[in-house]
Design a protein around this motif. Structure first.
Motif, short mmCIF file in Angstrom:
data_model
loop_
_atom_site.label_atom_id
_atom_site.label_comp_id
_atom_site.label_asym_id
_atom_site.label_seq_id
_atom_site.Cartn_x
_atom_site.Cartn_y
_atom_site.Cartn_z
N ALA A 136 34.61 45.64 41.73
CA ALA A 136 35.27 44.50 41.09
C ALA A 136 35.73 44.84 39.68
N GLU A 162 43.21 31.66 51.29
CA GLU A 162 43.55 32.25 49.99
C GLU A 162 42.84 31.47 48.90
N ARG A 173 42.18 32.81 41.91
CA ARG A 173 41.80 34.21 41.68
C ARG A 173 42.99 35.17 41.62
N ARG A 174 44.17 34.66 41.89
CA ARG A 174 45.33 35.54 42.04
C ARG A 174 45.66 36.27 40.74
N GLU A 175 45.86 37.58 40.85
CA GLU A 175 46.27 38.41 39.71
C GLU A 175 47.68 38.95 39.89
N SER A 223 39.05 46.54 39.89
CA SER A 223 40.11 45.98 40.72
C SER A 223 41.26 45.39 39.92
N THR A 224 41.07 45.11 38.67
CA THR A 224 42.14 44.50 37.89
C THR A 224 43.10 45.56 37.32
N THR A 268 38.82 48.74 48.81
CA THR A 268 39.05 48.46 47.40
C THR A 268 37.85 49.00 46.63
N ASP A 307 37.45 28.82 44.28
CA ASP A 307 36.87 30.12 44.00
C ASP A 307 35.37 30.11 44.29
N HIS A 329 45.77 42.09 45.25
CA HIS A 329 46.09 43.52 45.12
C HIS A 329 46.21 44.20 46.49
N ASP A 335 42.62 37.30 47.78
CA ASP A 335 41.80 36.94 46.63
C ASP A 335 42.62 37.27 45.37
N THR A 336 42.48 38.47 44.82
CA THR A 336 43.33 38.84 43.66
C THR A 336 44.77 39.10 44.10
#
Ligand code: PRP
Length: 179
Positions: A72, A132, A136-138, A75-76, A69, A152, A108, A105-106
């Motif tokens: 940070a 998990e 933080r999940r996106e 990453s969004t 990845t 978190d 992705h 985490d996110t």
């Protein structure tokens, strides 16, 4: 510089027990499958995969993928932030595949993985995740077998690292690098 010492969040004993429970469920759910392919995502999954794959009682094989990845701050943006470094050795078309991850985490990474693997048309595709962080999940990600939900905090051990340190700790610990 002060020494970083992880505090125990989930003990070795709890982890061993939980992995045993997950392995029992997986062994029941795949009782009729003659070759379950357990896919570990490097690097973080190597210890969880080793423990889980030895605890299941059905015919199984292991394979690996490595993903990377970006930072940070990036990453969004999109799933484009995830890049494959190493692919599976086996063709999984028509096979039963269980992705084994140390952490979501996110979301992705797992989201990218599932789309990538689904395109190869496996007979089934499920996920097993040690920890998990729901806060933080996106992106939504399917987790079929989950070890623990955690807050978190930065966790290490059981494959999880802080700047490559602490991956081989037998428990899951919290580090507070800023302290
Ligand atoms: C970790 C972990 C997952 C990913 C989860 O890998 O192993 O693959 O992050 O994060 P996400 O849900 O926000 O996508 P990492 O990039 O730290 O590499 P490593 O496994 O080599 O430590």
């Amino acid at each position: 510089m002060t020494e970083v010492v992880p505090e125990v969040l989930i003990s070795e004993e709890k982890i061993r027990k939980r992995i045993g429970e997950l392995a029992a469920r997986i062994s029941t759910d795949y009782a009729d499958v003659d070759d379950l392919i357990m896919v570990g995502i490097l690097k973080g999954s190597f210890i969880f995969l080793a423990d889980l794959s030895r605890a299941v009682t059905i015919p199984r094989s292991v394979d690996f993928m490595a993903l990377s990845t970006y930072g940070a701050s990036e990453s969004t943006e999109t799933d484009g932030a995830v890049r494959m470094i190493m692919d599976l050795r086996r063709n999984i078309t028509g096979k039963h595949v269980l992705v084994v991850e140390d952490i979501v985490d996110t979301g992705h990474t797992l989201s990218y993985l599932l789309r990538n693997l689904a395109a190869r048309q496996p007979a089934s595709l499920k996920t097993c995740v040690l920890v998990e962080k729901p806060e933080r999940r996106e992106v939504f990600t399917q987790i079929d077998y989950l070890g623990f939900s955690i807050p978190d905090v930065w966790v290490v051990g059981c494959g999880l690292d802080w700047a490559e340190r602490f991956r081989t700790l037998p428990f899951i610990g919290v580090v507070h690098p800023g302290r």
